[in-house]
Design an enzyme around this catalytic site. Sequence first.
Site, PDB file in Angstrom:
ATOM      1  N   ARG A  37      97.486  51.551   4.326  1.00 31.72           N
ATOM      2  CA  ARG A  37      98.941  51.521   4.136  1.00 31.72           C
ATOM      3  C   ARG A  37      99.562  51.089   3.006  1.00 31.72           C
ATOM      4  O   ARG A  37     100.579  51.653   2.535  1.00 31.72           O
ATOM      5  CB  ARG A  37      99.286  50.788   5.225  1.00 31.72           C
ATOM      6  CG  ARG A  37      99.031  51.502   6.829  1.00 31.72           C
ATOM      7  CD  ARG A  37      99.481  52.809   7.112  1.00 31.72           C
ATOM      8  NE  ARG A  37     100.910  52.844   6.934  1.00 31.72           N
ATOM      9  CZ  ARG A  37     101.714  53.797   6.683  1.00 31.72           C
ATOM     10  NH1 ARG A  37     101.297  54.647   6.034  1.00 31.72           N
ATOM     11  NH2 ARG A  37     103.199  53.691   6.740  1.00 31.72           N
ATOM     12  N   ASP A  55      98.526  42.995   9.968  1.00 33.69           N
ATOM     13  CA  ASP A  55      98.970  43.705  11.198  1.00 33.69           C
ATOM     14  C   ASP A  55      99.744  42.650  12.099  1.00 33.69           C
ATOM     15  O   ASP A  55      99.409  41.674  12.830  1.00 33.69           O
ATOM     16  CB  ASP A  55      97.652  44.198  11.960  1.00 33.69           C
ATOM     17  CG  ASP A  55      98.226  45.401  12.835  1.00 33.69           C
ATOM     18  OD1 ASP A  55      99.299  45.102  13.592  1.00 33.69           O
ATOM     19  OD2 ASP A  55      97.289  46.300  13.387  1.00 33.69           O
ATOM     20  N   ASN A  81     111.988  43.515   9.323  1.00 35.60           N
ATOM     21  CA  ASN A  81     112.413  44.825   9.549  1.00 35.60           C
ATOM     22  C   ASN A  81     111.268  45.880  10.523  1.00 35.60           C
ATOM     23  O   ASN A  81     111.824  46.571  11.172  1.00 35.60           O
ATOM     24  CB  ASN A  81     112.465  45.633   8.196  1.00 35.60           C
ATOM     25  CG  ASN A  81     112.493  47.109   8.058  1.00 35.60           C
ATOM     26  OD1 ASN A  81     113.275  47.869   8.270  1.00 35.60           O
ATOM     27  ND2 ASN A  81     110.965  47.839   8.019  1.00 35.60           N
ATOM     28  N   TYR A 152     111.171  48.385  24.917  1.00 39.29           N
ATOM     29  CA  TYR A 152     111.832  48.640  23.686  1.00 39.29           C
ATOM     30  C   TYR A 152     113.082  47.908  23.414  1.00 39.29           C
ATOM     31  O   TYR A 152     113.502  46.936  22.680  1.00 39.29           O
ATOM     32  CB  TYR A 152     111.911  50.110  23.063  1.00 39.29           C
ATOM     33  CG  TYR A 152     112.723  50.152  21.786  1.00 39.29           C
ATOM     34  CD1 TYR A 152     111.855  50.037  20.425  1.00 39.29           C
ATOM     35  CD2 TYR A 152     113.967  50.260  21.344  1.00 39.29           C
ATOM     36  CE1 TYR A 152     112.310  49.828  19.476  1.00 39.29           C
ATOM     37  CE2 TYR A 152     114.488  50.310  20.088  1.00 39.29           C
ATOM     38  CZ  TYR A 152     113.758  50.208  19.101  1.00 39.29           C
ATOM     39  OH  TYR A 152     114.428  50.421  17.758  1.00 39.29           O
ATOM     40  N   LYS A 156     114.240  44.402  21.534  1.00 35.60           N
ATOM     41  CA  LYS A 156     115.428  44.300  20.789  1.00 35.60           C
ATOM     42  C   LYS A 156     116.487  43.361  21.118  1.00 35.60           C
ATOM     43  O   LYS A 156     117.213  42.497  20.363  1.00 35.60           O
ATOM     44  CB  LYS A 156     115.956  45.867  20.158  1.00 35.60           C
ATOM     45  CG  LYS A 156     115.106  46.467  19.417  1.00 35.60           C
ATOM     46  CD  LYS A 156     114.597  45.990  18.013  1.00 35.60           C
ATOM     47  CE  LYS A 156     113.733  46.711  17.249  1.00 35.60           C
ATOM     48  NZ  LYS A 156     113.357  46.261  15.919  1.00 35.60           N
ATOM     49  N   VAL A 183     118.472  56.462  12.819  1.00 36.29           N
ATOM     50  CA  VAL A 183     118.156  57.091  11.586  1.00 36.29           C
ATOM     51  C   VAL A 183     116.979  57.676  11.777  1.00 36.29           C
ATOM     52  O   VAL A 183     116.060  57.496  12.327  1.00 36.29           O
ATOM     53  CB  VAL A 183     118.198  55.882  10.516  1.00 36.29           C
ATOM     54  CG1 VAL A 183     119.586  55.422  10.348  1.00 36.29           C
ATOM     55  CG2 VAL A 183     117.198  54.875  10.968  1.00 36.29           C
ATOM     56  N   THR A 185     114.097  58.013  10.542  1.00 39.02           N
ATOM     57  CA  THR A 185     112.778  57.603  10.112  1.00 39.02           C
ATOM     58  C   THR A 185     111.741  58.382  11.291  1.00 39.02           C
ATOM     59  O   THR A 185     111.801  59.262  11.911  1.00 39.02           O
ATOM     60  CB  THR A 185     112.687  56.381  10.396  1.00 39.02           C
ATOM     61  OG1 THR A 185     112.641  55.970  11.578  1.00 39.02           O
ATOM     62  CG2 THR A 185     113.656  55.619   9.419  1.00 39.02           C
TER      63      THR A 185
END
Length: 255
Positions: A37, A55, A81, A152, A156, A183, A185
Amino acid sequence: MAFIFITGSTEGLGRAAAQALIGQGHRVVLHARSQQRAAALADLSPRSAGIVLGDLRSAVETRSIADQVNAIGRMDAVIHNAGIYTVPSRSPTPEGHASTLAVNTLAPYMLTAVIERPRRLIYLSSGMHRSGTGPLHDIDWTERRWDTTRAYSESKHYVAALALAVARHWPDVMSHAVDPGWVPTRMGGVGAPDDLEEGHRTQTWLATSDDPSAIVSGGYWYHRKRQAPAAQATDSAFQDQLMARLADLTGVSLF
């Protein structure tokens, strides 16, 4: 010129933030999940302050990331992030939720505990955190049925509470949570309605700005505007209960 570490900086918001900060002359430490990556950072790495590998789904590799960062030097800011949204068809098992919790909540918690304390901490949350108030005894989804969206949202929610708990316990650190918006992505999808530029601007601003509003710790932000997070995330008793649960799961105490 600030020294800044950004998790998940090979693509999306993390890469956009890294590009912006490097362009402003800051020293940015990049992060990639693997050597493979890291190839996506070939254009940025010559202008960066280094690349760390690991990871975030793995506690061992997360600790290694922290050690690599500490070996480079003390950061002025860390932008947490990296995040994932596990798709049920790809991982229709409890391990999918384990990955969501690990990357979105446990990794930021562990990195906060192990990386030498910076002056600023920025955690990426989501507007979905408001529907993520859940039972702390089943934070790792060992009792409940698979629910990708709920997992999820909860992850968050927890990271927003983490940011506010850090602000409360560490008065010498400016700690904030950010909703970057929906956004376009890879995770958000091409049809996402928010602007990618706005999606990373708040966290880069919080990492570097001396604007009076940016240096008041304990904020929850959306497009450089302070907002009210879910009430539970601001509750000190809930924060302390969450920190205790995360300490149990990781074996690392933060406060």
